[in-house]
Design an enzyme around this catalytic site. Structure first.
Site, mmCIF file in Angstrom:
data_model
loop_
_atom_site.group_PDB
_atom_site.id
_atom_site.type_symbol
_atom_site.label_atom_id
_atom_site.label_comp_id
_atom_site.label_asym_id
_atom_site.label_seq_id
_atom_site.Cartn_x
_atom_site.Cartn_y
_atom_site.Cartn_z
ATOM 1 N N TYR A 256 11.146 -0.180 -2.754
ATOM 2 C CA TYR A 256 10.357 -0.441 -2.802
ATOM 3 C C TYR A 256 9.834 -2.278 -1.514
ATOM 4 C CZ TYR A 256 9.634 1.476 -6.914
ATOM 5 O OH TYR A 256 9.582 2.509 -7.792
ATOM 6 N N CYS B 118 3.432 -15.716 9.740
ATOM 7 C CA CYS B 118 2.762 -16.936 9.886
ATOM 8 C C CYS B 118 2.225 -18.110 8.500
ATOM 9 C CB CYS B 118 1.564 -16.855 12.065
ATOM 10 S SG CYS B 118 2.298 -17.415 12.813
ATOM 11 N N GLU B 119 3.089 -17.600 7.425
ATOM 12 C CA GLU B 119 3.006 -18.151 6.261
ATOM 13 C C GLU B 119 4.280 -18.390 5.843
ATOM 14 O OE1 GLU B 119 0.452 -14.933 4.261
ATOM 15 O OE2 GLU B 119 1.599 -15.263 2.498
ATOM 16 N N PRO C 80 13.004 8.750 -11.797
ATOM 17 C CA PRO C 80 14.137 7.086 -10.893
ATOM 18 C C PRO C 80 13.648 7.000 -9.753
ATOM 19 C CG PRO C 80 15.195 9.541 -11.266
ATOM 20 C CD PRO C 80 14.289 9.502 -12.041
HETATM 21 N N1 LLP Z 1 7.245 6.951 -13.047
HETATM 22 C C1 LLP Z 1 5.874 6.734 -13.116
HETATM 23 C C2 LLP Z 1 4.861 6.936 -13.243
HETATM 24 C C3 LLP Z 1 6.387 5.030 -12.338
HETATM 25 O O1 LLP Z 1 4.784 4.911 -12.429
HETATM 26 C C4 LLP Z 1 7.292 5.012 -11.232
HETATM 27 C C5 LLP Z 1 6.947 3.185 -10.891
HETATM 28 C C6 LLP Z 1 8.002 5.607 -11.336
HETATM 29 C C7 LLP Z 1 8.083 7.188 -11.806
HETATM 30 C C8 LLP Z 1 9.745 4.809 -10.648
HETATM 31 O O2 LLP Z 1 10.002 3.541 -11.350
HETATM 32 P P1 LLP Z 1 11.308 3.402 -10.819
HETATM 33 O O3 LLP Z 1 12.674 4.237 -11.278
HETATM 34 O O4 LLP Z 1 11.591 2.874 -9.564
HETATM 35 O O5 LLP Z 1 11.520 1.915 -11.454
HETATM 36 N N2 LLP Z 1 6.995 -1.984 -6.412
HETATM 37 C C9 LLP Z 1 7.446 -2.684 -7.279
HETATM 38 C C10 LLP Z 1 7.988 -1.556 -8.502
HETATM 39 C C11 LLP Z 1 7.004 -0.331 -8.948
HETATM 40 C C12 LLP Z 1 7.529 0.579 -9.663
HETATM 41 C C13 LLP Z 1 6.079 1.571 -10.053
HETATM 42 N N3 LLP Z 1 5.857 2.486 -10.658
HETATM 43 C C14 LLP Z 1 9.049 -3.420 -6.974
HETATM 44 O O6 LLP Z 1 8.773 -3.561 -5.508
HETATM 45 O O7 LLP Z 1 9.515 -3.752 -8.245
#
Ligand code: LLP
Length: 413
Positions: free
Chosen positions: A369, A339-340, A261
């Site tokens: 994130y 500036c966007e 997570p």
């Molecule tokens: N494990 C792997 C292999 C992953 O690729 C990811 C996230 C996670 C765990 C963790 O996922 P989470 O529990 O945080 O959902 N930048 C995007 C999210 C990209 C997630 C990429 N991989 C956003 O801001 O929503």
């Protein structure tokens, strides 16, 4: 928040240790702490790694930079898993020499590269199980079009297992990450069932036993009052139960279950505090009497500290920290200072009608994130992160100075 803004300036990201720890506890009720591999991509800094280290958690890193952060925090390398679809040979050597406990192999090229570097630790095979999940929905596909992992389609994942077994690698199990900000239990359950199916084939056809099953991250959180995510502890319990029985039903040894997570742990722990600089009212378009005036409330950060609305259309809530009791009656857009035109943090949110320069605008659920994806766009220094715990506040990432912003420039002279 008003006190912290006074002391540390704005924008500032406030990160609550108790929330992070409570969210982690939802996972560690079901599986041992070391099987909960916090996804560093959500928010990785030395202090967060130290907190997780002391909780006994594991860590998912996907670059040499995240790994270097973990090592600087004294994170036990055996509790680290290394991810990525294109880890460089240098990163593989760095991870090997550091004693990283697990690597998630993502391609045939990489399996051979692991053999070449003499990878001595566990290897998991990343599988794309044809379950693609996002907030509030998931789709099943025969063939998942993804740059990650090995698809179940056309026997490719099975073939990766055959290749790995033929190399001198410690093939420990399977991994799948089906998406992010997911609310449905079914999506995880289907993925677990498909992985159990693959494990069954691996046993039957190749005589392999999958000792570990890493179900990735993806659990969604509430960004606004309209979001109603499942209780993490209940969801983790349900997924774990279903995954274990999917193996048992096929007569397979029940593997260790692991989770990764990111957002579910760090997201709710963060609040970004900005100061309002300008309030601008744009009259409704002529002939559109049904449309309200647009009010732009501009703050002193923006897409450089939180690109999620600009990138994904992410939706957030906001409140004025200095007058939480005031009725929020005016629909506004919260914009940054870049500036966007696309530099918007929240498209529609209700704030007190007399919102004015000087007000402190808080956006909750910004622990994941945001800082980890922050940039210096327009050469804006990045904000600090302040950890709060039991009434105390400490800076865990300091505010960038102009000197920091300039530090890599090499003048022609
Ligand atoms: N494990 C792997 C292999 C992953 O690729 C990811 C996230 C996670 C765990 C963790 O996922 P989470 O529990 O945080 O959902 N930048 C995007 C999210 C990209 C997630 C990429 N991989 C956003 O801001 O929503």
């Amino acid at each position: 928040m008003t006190q912290l803004a006074e002391e540390h300036g704005t924008p500032v990201i406030v990160f609550d240790r108790a929330t992070l720890e409570a969210r982690a506890a939802a996972y560690t009720r079901e599986v041992p702490p070391a099987n909960v591999l916090y996804a560093g991509k959500a928010f990785c800094c030395i202090a967060v790694c130290e907190i997780l280290r002391d909780l006994g958690l594991g860590l998912d890193v996907c670059t040499g930079g995240e790994l270097a952060t973990a090592l600087a925090a004294g994170f036990p390398p055996e509790r680290i898993v290394f991810h990525g679809n294109n880890k460089s040979p240098e990163e593989l050597v760095m991870a090997r020499d550091a004693g990283v406990g697990r690597i998630v192999a993502d391609s045939f090229d990489e399996l051979h590269r692991l053999q070449d570097v003499g990878w001595p630790h566990k290897v998991l095979i990343r599988v794309t199980p044809g379950v693609e999940a996002h907030t509030h929905e998931y789709v099943q596909t025969g063939h998942e079009d993804s740059k990650f992992g090995f698809t179940l389609a056309d026997g490719i994942a099975l073939s990766a297992l055959r290749t790995a077994a033929g190399l001198s690698l410690d093939l420990a199990g399977l991994h799948a990450h089906i998406g992010s900000q997911i609310f449905e239990e079914d999506a995880f359950e289907l993925a677990a069932a498909r992985l159990a199916g693959l494990a069954g084939e691996a046993t039957e056809k190749l005589g392999l036993v999958m000792r570990e099953l890493d179900l990735g991250g993806g659990l969604g959180i509430a960004y606004t009052p309209d979001d109603d995510p499942p209780d993490p502890a209940e969801l983790v319990a349900a997924i774990t139960r279903v995954a274990r029985s999917a193996f048992a039903e096929r007569g397979l040894a029940v593997p260790e279950i692991l989770f990764e997570p990111g957002r579910a742990l760090a997201g709710p722990a963060g609040v970004t505090v900005y100061r309002v600089g300008t309030v601008k009212r744009i009259p409704r378009a002529r002939g559109h009497a049904d449309q309200p005036d647009r009010v732009y409330v501009s703050v002193d950060g923006g897409m450089s500290d939180n690109p999620r609305h600009a990138l994904y259309g992410a939706v957030y809530e906001a409140a004025l920290a200095n007058r939480m009791g005031d009725e929020a009656a005016l629909w506004c857009s919260v914009a940054g200072k870049h500036c966007e035109s696309g530099d918007v943090l929240i498209r529609d949110v209700r704030l007190p009608a007399d919102v004015a320069p000087g007000d402190l605008l808080c956006i909750p659920a910004t622990g994941a994130y945001t800082y980890s994806m922050a940039s210096n766009y327009n050469r804006l220094p990045r904000p600090p992160v302040v950890l709060v715990h039991e009434g105390e506040a400490s800076v865990i990432v300091r505010r960038e100075s102009y000197e920091d912003v300039l530090r890599l420039d090499v003048p022609l002279g």
